[in-house]
Write an enzyme that holds these catalytic residues in place. Structure first.
Site, PDB file in Angstrom:
ATOM      1  N   ARG A 203       7.366   0.021   1.224  1.00  0.00           N
ATOM      2  CA  ARG A 203       7.314  -1.067   2.194  1.00  0.00           C
ATOM      3  C   ARG A 203       6.136  -1.994   1.934  1.00  0.00           C
ATOM      4  NH1 ARG A 203       6.225   3.877   3.820  1.00  0.00           N
ATOM      5  NH2 ARG A 203       4.556   4.371   5.273  1.00  0.00           N
TER       6      ARG A 203
ATOM      7  N   ASP B  24     -10.135  -0.283  14.232  1.00  0.00           N
ATOM      8  CA  ASP B  24     -10.658  -0.302  12.860  1.00  0.00           C
ATOM      9  C   ASP B  24     -12.144  -0.665  12.865  1.00  0.00           C
ATOM     10  OD1 ASP B  24      -8.241   0.336  11.620  1.00  0.00           O
ATOM     11  OD2 ASP B  24      -7.555  -1.742  11.778  1.00  0.00           O
TER      12      ASP B  24
ATOM     13  N   CYS C  57      -9.826  -8.152  16.204  1.00  0.00           N
ATOM     14  CA  CYS C  57      -8.743  -8.273  15.220  1.00  0.00           C
ATOM     15  C   CYS C  57      -9.148  -7.702  13.857  1.00  0.00           C
ATOM     16  CB  CYS C  57      -8.338  -9.728  15.051  1.00  0.00           C
ATOM     17  SG  CYS C  57      -7.067  -9.924  13.786  1.00  0.00           S
TER      18      CYS C  57
ATOM     19  N   LYS D 282      -2.432   4.861   7.297  1.00  0.00           N
ATOM     20  CA  LYS D 282      -2.481   5.447   8.654  1.00  0.00           C
ATOM     21  C   LYS D 282      -2.446   6.960   8.572  1.00  0.00           C
ATOM     22  CE  LYS D 282       0.012   1.575  10.562  1.00  0.00           C
ATOM     23  NZ  LYS D 282       0.313   1.032   9.221  1.00  0.00           N
TER      24      LYS D 282
ATOM     25  N   CYS E 299      -7.699 -12.147  19.322  1.00  0.00           N
ATOM     26  CA  CYS E 299      -8.222 -10.886  19.861  1.00  0.00           C
ATOM     27  C   CYS E 299      -9.567 -10.629  19.193  1.00  0.00           C
ATOM     28  CB  CYS E 299      -7.276  -9.739  19.550  1.00  0.00           C
ATOM     29  SG  CYS E 299      -5.542 -10.122  19.870  1.00  0.00           S
TER      30      CYS E 299
ATOM     31  N   ARG F  57       0.821  -1.205   0.000  1.00  0.00           N
ATOM     32  CA  ARG F  57       0.000   0.000   0.000  1.00  0.00           C
ATOM     33  C   ARG F  57       0.860   1.262   0.000  1.00  0.00           C
ATOM     34  NH1 ARG F  57      -4.364  -0.082   4.406  1.00  0.00           N
ATOM     35  NH2 ARG F  57      -2.531  -0.310   5.713  1.00  0.00           N
ATOM     36  N   TYR F  58       1.943   1.240   0.753  1.00  0.00           N
ATOM     37  CA  TYR F  58       2.841   2.404   0.808  1.00  0.00           C
ATOM     38  C   TYR F  58       3.986   2.169  -0.175  1.00  0.00           C
ATOM     39  CZ  TYR F  58       0.380   2.994   5.254  1.00  0.00           C
ATOM     40  OH  TYR F  58      -0.580   3.119   6.222  1.00  0.00           O
TER      41      TYR F  58
ATOM     42  N   CYS G 105      -2.652 -17.498  15.350  1.00  0.00           N
ATOM     43  CA  CYS G 105      -2.131 -16.704  16.473  1.00  0.00           C
ATOM     44  C   CYS G 105      -2.170 -17.574  17.726  1.00  0.00           C
ATOM     45  CB  CYS G 105      -2.981 -15.467  16.711  1.00  0.00           C
ATOM     46  SG  CYS G 105      -3.086 -14.401  15.277  1.00  0.00           S
TER      47      CYS G 105
ATOM     48  N   ASP H   2      -6.426   4.238  10.876  1.00  0.00           N
ATOM     49  CA  ASP H   2      -6.186   3.607   9.580  1.00  0.00           C
ATOM     50  C   ASP H   2      -7.407   3.959   8.746  1.00  0.00           C
ATOM     51  OD1 ASP H   2      -4.650   2.030   7.823  1.00  0.00           O
ATOM     52  OD2 ASP H   2      -4.060   0.758   9.522  1.00  0.00           O
TER      53      ASP H   2
ATOM     54  N   ARG I 212      -7.797  -8.288  11.150  1.00  0.00           N
ATOM     55  CA  ARG I 212      -7.647  -9.302  10.107  1.00  0.00           C
ATOM     56  C   ARG I 212      -8.463 -10.541  10.435  1.00  0.00           C
ATOM     57  NH1 ARG I 212      -1.863  -8.540   9.810  1.00  0.00           N
ATOM     58  NH2 ARG I 212      -2.209  -6.481   8.938  1.00  0.00           N
TER      59      ARG I 212
HETATM   60  S1  SF4 Z   1      -4.695  -8.716  16.590  1.00  0.00           S
HETATM   61 FE1  SF4 Z   1      -5.304 -10.371  15.191  1.00  0.00          FE
HETATM   62  S2  SF4 Z   1      -3.413 -10.976  14.188  1.00  0.00           S
HETATM   63 FE2  SF4 Z   1      -2.837  -9.830  16.035  1.00  0.00          FE
HETATM   64  S3  SF4 Z   1      -2.609 -11.399  17.631  1.00  0.00           S
HETATM   65 FE3  SF4 Z   1      -4.686 -10.624  17.773  1.00  0.00          FE
HETATM   66  S4  SF4 Z   1      -5.882 -12.065  16.541  1.00  0.00           S
HETATM   67 FE4  SF4 Z   1      -3.745 -12.333  15.966  1.00  0.00          FE
END
Ligand code: SF4
Length: 412
Positions: free
Chosen positions: A141, A318, A157, A362, A154, A137-138, A150, A355, A159
Site C-alpha cells: 500500500r 507522534d 499535525c 504502526k 491541527c 513504506r508497507y 487543510c 507509529d 505532517r
Molecule cells: S492532522 Fe494535519 S493533515 Fe490532518 S487535518 Fe490536521 S493539519 Fe491537516
C-alpha cells in the site's frame, strides 16, 4: 448499603451523567456570524474564504487569548499556519483556557519548545518516498499526498513540516509521477489519499484522480483520510457523495479527537457519506488535556458509532517537534484502553498504535492480557482481572509428554 457502596454508586451515576452529557449532539451554532445568510454559512467555499487566519481576527473574536497563545500566533506563520473555519471556531469555549477544541487549533508558544528526540518528520515519510508526494513504506500500500492544504490546522499535525507551507517545504504533488509509480508497482493494491486534506480538491479534480487510480488493474482499494467532516461538514455535499459513490470500494478515514467535535452538522455529513455506501472509520490522536480521560474517550468512541463510524486507530501522538505540551504518556493510553476493552461495545474499541519513531510503521500496543504462554497453555486475564487457562492442543491434552519418571533431586 455500606457507605462505600453508596459512594461507588454515586461515582457511577456522575460518570454516566458526564458520559451522556458528552454524547449529546448539539449544533455548532452561528456565534459571531449570526447575520450571515444560511446559503453562505452552509457553503463550504464561504467557510474557507472566511477562515480565521490572522492575529488581528483572533484578537477581535477571542478577548480571552492568553499571552502564550498570542505569542504562538505571532510565530505560527513560520511553523504551521493558523487557520480555523468559522464553523469550527464556534466549538471553542472562549471562557475556558483549557477548552479541548481550543488546544487543538489555537497556536501556543509552547510549540517552539523542542526536545532532542522530537523530529520534523517523525514517521520517516520523506525517507520512504520513491517520488515526491508518495510514501511507500508497507509492501502492498501507498500513501498518496494530494495537497498541502487543510480546512483548519491541527497544532499536533504529524505532517506540519509540509502542510500549510509555513515552514517552506514547498510541496507540489505531481499526480502523473505518483500514478506512474503506482502503475509500475504491481504489489500495490491499496492507496490512501491524504495530505493535507484530499476533500479540499474540487469534485471534478478528485473524480478525475479517483478514476485514474481505479483504472489501474492492481488497485483494489482506495481510502481517503480527511478531517473535513469535522472541520467543514458543509463540504460533504450530496454532489460529492454521488461522485465518491462511483469509485467503490472506497473508504473514508475521518479524524476526530473529542466528542464535542461530533455536532449535529457533522453527524448529518457523516450520514450522507454512510448513505452513499462509504464505510467510515475514525482515527483519533491521544492528546493531553483533550481526550486523555476515560470518560471523554468512551464518549467519543460511542458517539462515533452513533454517527455510523467505526473507531479505527487511537494514535500515540507522534514525536513532532514542539508537541510535548499536547502529548499524553503511553501509560495513560494503556490505562484508557484497559477501560474500554470489555467495558464497552467491541466496535467502540480502536486499536491503539505507536507509529514507530523514524519510520518503523504502526505498532499495536495493548494492555497485557497474556500472563503466561508456554507450549501447553496460555494463561490470560479478562477485563475484570479474572484469570483463565486455554490449552494449545485442540483436544486439551498437554502437547509435551510428561516425563516418565521424575528425577529425585538427591539422585542427580
Ligand atoms: S492532522 Fe494535519 S493533515 Fe490532518 S487535518 Fe490536521 S493539519 Fe491537516
Amino acid at each position: 448499603m455500606s457507605r462505600n457502596a453508596s459512594a461507588g454508586r454515586d461515582g457511577d451515576d456522575s460518570e454516566s451523567k458526564e458520559l451522556n452529557r458528552l454524547k449529546a449532539f448539539h449544533s455548532a451554532g452561528r456565534g459571531f456570524w449570526s447575520n450571515v445568510p444560511d446559503a453562505d454559512w452552509n457553503d463550504h467555499r464561504w467557510q474557507l474564504k472566511h477562515r480565521i487566519t490572522t492575529l488581528a481576527q483572533l484578537e477581535r473574536l477571542m478577548p480571552t487569548l492568553t499571552p502564550e497563545e498570542h505569542a504562538g500566533v505571532m510565530l505560527a506563520n513560520t511553523k504551521l499556519s493558523l487557520a480555523i473555519t468559522p464553523y469550527f471556531f464556534n466549538l471553542i469555549d472562549l471562557a475556558d483556557e483549557k477548552c479541548p477544541v481550543r488546544r487543538q487549533v489555537i497556536p501556543s508558544i509552547e510549540e517552539t519548545h523542542t526536545a532532542s528526540w522530537e523530529m520534523s518528520d517523525p514517521c520517516g515519510e520523506d525517507a520512504h518516498s520513491p517520488v515526491p508526494g508518495l510514501v511507500h513504506r508497507y509492501p502492498d500500500r501507498v500513501l498518496f499526498l494530494v495537497t498541502d492544504r487543510c480546512a483548519s490546522y491541527c497544532r499536533y499535525c504529524t505532517r506540519s513540516r509540509l502542510v500549510s507551507n509555513a515552514a517552506g517545504y514547498d510541496f507540489h504533488p505531481e499526480f502523473d509521477k505518483q500514478l506512474d509509480y503506482i502503475r509500475r508497482t504491481p504489489s500495490i493494491r491499496d492507496v490512501l489519499l491524504s495530505g493535507g486534506d484530499p476533500l479540499l480538491l474540487s469534485d471534478e479534480k478528485l473524480d478525475a484522480l479517483l478514476g485514474r487510480l481505479r483504472a489501474i488493474p492492481h488497485i483494489e482499494f482506495v481510502r481517503i483520510g480527511s478531517r473535513i467532516p469535522v472541520f467543514l461538514p458543509q463540504r460533504i455535499t450530496p454532489e460529492l457523495c454521488a461522485m465518491l459513490k462511483k469509485h467503490h470500494p472506497l473508504f473514508v478515514s475521518m479524524h476526530a479527537n473529542h466528542p464535542r467535535e461530533l455536532t449535529t452538522e457533522v453527524s448529518d455529513a457523516l450520514g450522507r457519506l454512510a448513505d452513499a455506501g462509504i464505510p467510515l472509520g475514525c482515527q483519533t490522536v491521544l492528546l493531553r488535556d483533550v481526550n486523555d480521560d476515560v470518560t471523554v474517550m468512551r464518549a467519543l468512541m460511542q458517539k462515533l458509532l452513533l454517527c455510523r463510524v467505526k473507531p479505527y486507530y487511537l494514535y500515540q501522538c507522534d514525536l513532532i517537534a514542539g508537541s510535548a505540551h499536547l502529548r499524553a504518556s503511553v501509560r495513560r493510553g494503556l490505562e484508557i484502553m484497559e477501560k474500554l476493552r470489555g467495558h464497552t461495545t467491541g466496535y467502540a474499541v480502536p486499536q491503539y498504535v505507536i507509529d514507530a519513531p523514524g519510520g518503523g510503521g504502526k505498532v499495536p500496543v495493548n494492555p497485557e492480557y497474556i500472563l503466561n504462554h508456554n507450549a501447553d497453555r496460555v494463561l490470560i486475564r479478562n477485563f475484570e482481572g479474572k484469570i483463565f487457562e486455554y490449552p494449545e492442543a485442540a483436544d486439551g491434552t498437554p502437547l509435551l509428554p510428561a516425563p516418565r519418571e521424575i528425577e529425585e533431586p538427591e539422585l542427580v
